[in-house]
Design a protein around this motif. Structure first.
Motif, PDB file in Angstrom:
ATOM      1  N   GLY A  25       0.654  -1.144  -0.178  1.00 45.47           N
ATOM      2  CA  GLY A  25       0.109  -0.024  -0.152  1.00 45.47           C
ATOM      3  C   GLY A  25       0.682   1.209  -0.014  1.00 45.47           C
ATOM      4  N   ASN A  26       2.057   1.146   0.121  1.00 40.51           N
ATOM      5  CA  ASN A  26       3.104   2.415   0.038  1.00 40.51           C
ATOM      6  C   ASN A  26       3.420   2.866  -1.071  1.00 40.51           C
ATOM      7  OD1 ASN A  26       2.726   2.493   2.947  1.00 40.51           O
ATOM      8  ND2 ASN A  26       4.576   1.072   3.063  1.00 40.51           N
ATOM      9  N   ASN A  27       3.792   4.009  -1.482  1.00 37.79           N
ATOM     10  CA  ASN A  27       4.363   4.505  -2.816  1.00 37.79           C
ATOM     11  C   ASN A  27       5.437   3.809  -2.787  1.00 37.79           C
ATOM     12  OD1 ASN A  27       2.320   6.187  -3.667  1.00 37.79           O
ATOM     13  ND2 ASN A  27       3.067   8.024  -3.061  1.00 37.79           N
ATOM     14  N   VAL A  28       6.079   3.328  -4.133  1.00 39.07           N
ATOM     15  CA  VAL A  28       7.410   2.609  -4.498  1.00 39.07           C
ATOM     16  C   VAL A  28       7.791   3.442  -5.516  1.00 39.07           C
ATOM     17  CG1 VAL A  28       8.568   0.759  -5.038  1.00 39.07           C
ATOM     18  CG2 VAL A  28       6.643   0.402  -3.516  1.00 39.07           C
ATOM     19  N   THR A  29       9.106   4.229  -5.246  1.00 36.43           N
ATOM     20  CA  THR A  29       9.717   5.090  -6.266  1.00 36.43           C
ATOM     21  C   THR A  29      10.522   4.255  -7.325  1.00 36.43           C
ATOM     22  OG1 THR A  29      11.677   5.251  -5.126  1.00 36.43           O
ATOM     23  CG2 THR A  29      10.034   6.948  -4.657  1.00 36.43           C
ATOM     24  N   TRP A  30      10.269   4.994  -8.565  1.00 36.11           N
ATOM     25  CA  TRP A  30      11.246   4.156  -9.665  1.00 36.11           C
ATOM     26  C   TRP A  30      12.691   4.111  -9.284  1.00 36.11           C
ATOM     27  CZ3 TRP A  30      15.485   5.475 -12.601  1.00 36.11           C
ATOM     28  CH2 TRP A  30      15.530   5.136 -13.758  1.00 36.11           C
ATOM     29  N   LYS A  31      13.194   5.084  -8.606  1.00 31.25           N
ATOM     30  CA  LYS A  31      14.640   4.927  -8.122  1.00 31.25           C
ATOM     31  C   LYS A  31      14.855   3.444  -7.129  1.00 31.25           C
ATOM     32  CE  LYS A  31      15.747   9.573  -8.427  1.00 31.25           C
ATOM     33  NZ  LYS A  31      16.136  10.960  -7.534  1.00 31.25           N
ATOM     34  N   HIS A  32      13.925   3.291  -6.308  1.00 30.06           N
ATOM     35  CA  HIS A  32      13.892   2.379  -5.408  1.00 30.06           C
ATOM     36  C   HIS A  32      13.782   1.007  -6.103  1.00 30.06           C
ATOM     37  CE1 HIS A  32      13.379   0.295  -1.730  1.00 30.06           C
ATOM     38  NE2 HIS A  32      12.332  -0.446  -2.271  1.00 30.06           N
ATOM     39  N   LEU A  33      12.997   0.750  -7.036  1.00 31.57           N
ATOM     40  CA  LEU A  33      12.755  -0.400  -7.771  1.00 31.57           C
ATOM     41  C   LEU A  33      14.032  -0.697  -8.809  1.00 31.57           C
ATOM     42  CD1 LEU A  33       9.209  -0.164  -9.462  1.00 31.57           C
ATOM     43  CD2 LEU A  33       9.827  -1.671  -7.579  1.00 31.57           C
ATOM     44  N   LEU A  39      16.767  -3.178 -11.824  1.00 31.33           N
ATOM     45  CA  LEU A  39      16.126  -3.236 -13.159  1.00 31.33           C
ATOM     46  C   LEU A  39      16.562  -2.286 -13.873  1.00 31.33           C
ATOM     47  CD1 LEU A  39      12.348  -3.352 -11.883  1.00 31.33           C
ATOM     48  CD2 LEU A  39      13.644  -5.289 -12.700  1.00 31.33           C
ATOM     49  N   LYS A  40      16.840  -2.472 -15.199  1.00 35.79           N
ATOM     50  CA  LYS A  40      17.078  -1.561 -16.169  1.00 35.79           C
ATOM     51  C   LYS A  40      16.156  -0.544 -16.432  1.00 35.79           C
ATOM     52  CE  LYS A  40      20.683  -4.302 -18.634  1.00 35.79           C
ATOM     53  NZ  LYS A  40      21.100  -4.590 -20.020  1.00 35.79           N
ATOM     54  N   SER A  41      14.907  -0.986 -16.617  1.00 40.49           N
ATOM     55  CA  SER A  41      13.795  -0.179 -16.832  1.00 40.49           C
ATOM     56  C   SER A  41      12.581  -0.477 -15.953  1.00 40.49           C
ATOM     57  CB  SER A  41      13.192  -0.419 -18.125  1.00 40.49           C
ATOM     58  OG  SER A  41      11.984   0.522 -18.534  1.00 40.49           O
ATOM     59  N   PRO A  42      12.534   0.069 -14.804  1.00 40.35           N
ATOM     60  CA  PRO A  42      11.225  -0.207 -13.854  1.00 40.35           C
ATOM     61  C   PRO A  42       9.979  -0.082 -14.488  1.00 40.35           C
ATOM     62  CG  PRO A  42      13.157   1.022 -12.660  1.00 40.35           C
ATOM     63  CD  PRO A  42      13.144   0.987 -14.115  1.00 40.35           C
ATOM     64  N   THR A  58       0.342   5.429 -11.126  1.00 38.72           N
ATOM     65  CA  THR A  58       1.700   6.387 -11.377  1.00 38.72           C
ATOM     66  C   THR A  58       1.646   7.863 -10.808  1.00 38.72           C
ATOM     67  OG1 THR A  58       2.140   5.116 -13.358  1.00 38.72           O
ATOM     68  CG2 THR A  58       3.644   7.133 -12.980  1.00 38.72           C
ATOM     69  N   ASN A  59       2.306   8.139  -9.603  1.00 36.98           N
ATOM     70  CA  ASN A  59       2.163   9.489  -9.188  1.00 36.98           C
ATOM     71  C   ASN A  59       3.535  10.311  -9.315  1.00 36.98           C
ATOM     72  OD1 ASN A  59      -0.486   9.033  -8.287  1.00 36.98           O
ATOM     73  ND2 ASN A  59       0.563   7.667  -6.873  1.00 36.98           N
ATOM     74  N   LYS A  60       3.464  11.477  -9.593  1.00 37.73           N
ATOM     75  CA  LYS A  60       4.723  12.341  -9.564  1.00 37.73           C
ATOM     76  C   LYS A  60       4.848  12.890  -8.115  1.00 37.73           C
ATOM     77  CE  LYS A  60       5.067  13.300 -14.345  1.00 37.73           C
ATOM     78  NZ  LYS A  60       5.169  14.439 -15.487  1.00 37.73           N
ATOM     79  N   THR A  61       5.875  12.575  -7.483  1.00 41.26           N
ATOM     80  CA  THR A  61       6.159  13.257  -6.079  1.00 41.26           C
ATOM     81  C   THR A  61       7.394  13.855  -5.911  1.00 41.26           C
ATOM     82  OG1 THR A  61       7.385  11.361  -5.405  1.00 41.26           O
ATOM     83  CG2 THR A  61       5.111  10.889  -5.409  1.00 41.26           C
ATOM     84  N   SER A  62       7.765  14.473  -4.927  1.00 43.04           N
ATOM     85  CA  SER A  62       8.961  15.220  -4.451  1.00 43.04           C
ATOM     86  C   SER A  62      10.222  14.124  -4.944  1.00 43.04           C
ATOM     87  CB  SER A  62       8.972  16.008  -3.375  1.00 43.04           C
ATOM     88  OG  SER A  62       8.726  14.975  -2.310  1.00 43.04           O
ATOM     89  N   ASP A  63       9.962  12.908  -4.539  1.00 38.16           N
ATOM     90  CA  ASP A  63      10.952  11.948  -4.678  1.00 38.16           C
ATOM     91  C   ASP A  63      11.188  11.402  -6.161  1.00 38.16           C
ATOM     92  OD1 ASP A  63      11.741  12.136  -1.942  1.00 38.16           O
ATOM     93  OD2 ASP A  63      10.166  10.698  -1.511  1.00 38.16           O
ATOM     94  N   GLY A  64      10.508  11.930  -7.047  1.00 39.22           N
ATOM     95  CA  GLY A  64      10.301  11.301  -8.586  1.00 39.22           C
ATOM     96  C   GLY A  64       9.037  10.534  -8.918  1.00 39.22           C
ATOM     97  N   VAL A  65       9.232   9.722  -9.756  1.00 37.31           N
ATOM     98  CA  VAL A  65       7.976   8.971  -9.912  1.00 37.31           C
ATOM     99  C   VAL A  65       7.561   7.774  -9.245  1.00 37.31           C
ATOM    100  CG1 VAL A  65       7.065   7.532 -11.771  1.00 37.31           C
ATOM    101  CG2 VAL A  65       8.412   9.466 -12.419  1.00 37.31           C
TER     102      VAL A  65
END
Length: 93
Positions: A25-33, A39-42, A58-65
């Motif tokens: 249920g939490n947001n998971v950032t592109w960078k974290h994945l 992953l080359k392409s999350p 997909t959400n845009k946050t202050s931490d990125g996608v």
């Protein structure tokens, strides 16, 4: 496969691990994945998960996608019913 005593466990794939992470249920950032699962392409993995029928927002946050698992809205369900069964059976709110 992993063995613990007499019990054998199937090793989870990256995709299964990501689905489990999103289901928390939490947001998971592109960078974290990218970092955690190497992953080359999350985005491609998220697209694959979506194509399997999971609702991933997909959400845009202050931490990125960031991505999160959600529940389909009535509009998404209606569009799916209309696509599969035709407009005659489409849900009207």
């Amino acid at each position: 496969n992993l063995y613990y005593g007499d019990i054998m466990y199937k090793k989870l794939t990256k995709k299964e691990k990501i689905i489990n992470l999103l289901n928390k249920g939490n947001n998971v950032t592109w960078k974290h994945l990218r970092a955690r699962f190497n992953l080359k392409s999350p985005t491609a993995m998220i697209d694959t998960i979506k194509k399997e029928g999971h609702v991933v927002y997909t959400n845009k946050t202050s931490d990125g996608v960031a991505y999160r698992m959600g529940k389909p809205s009535a509009a998404i369900i209606a569009a799916g019913i209309a696509k599969v069964l035709g407009v005659k059976y489409a849900y009207k709110s």
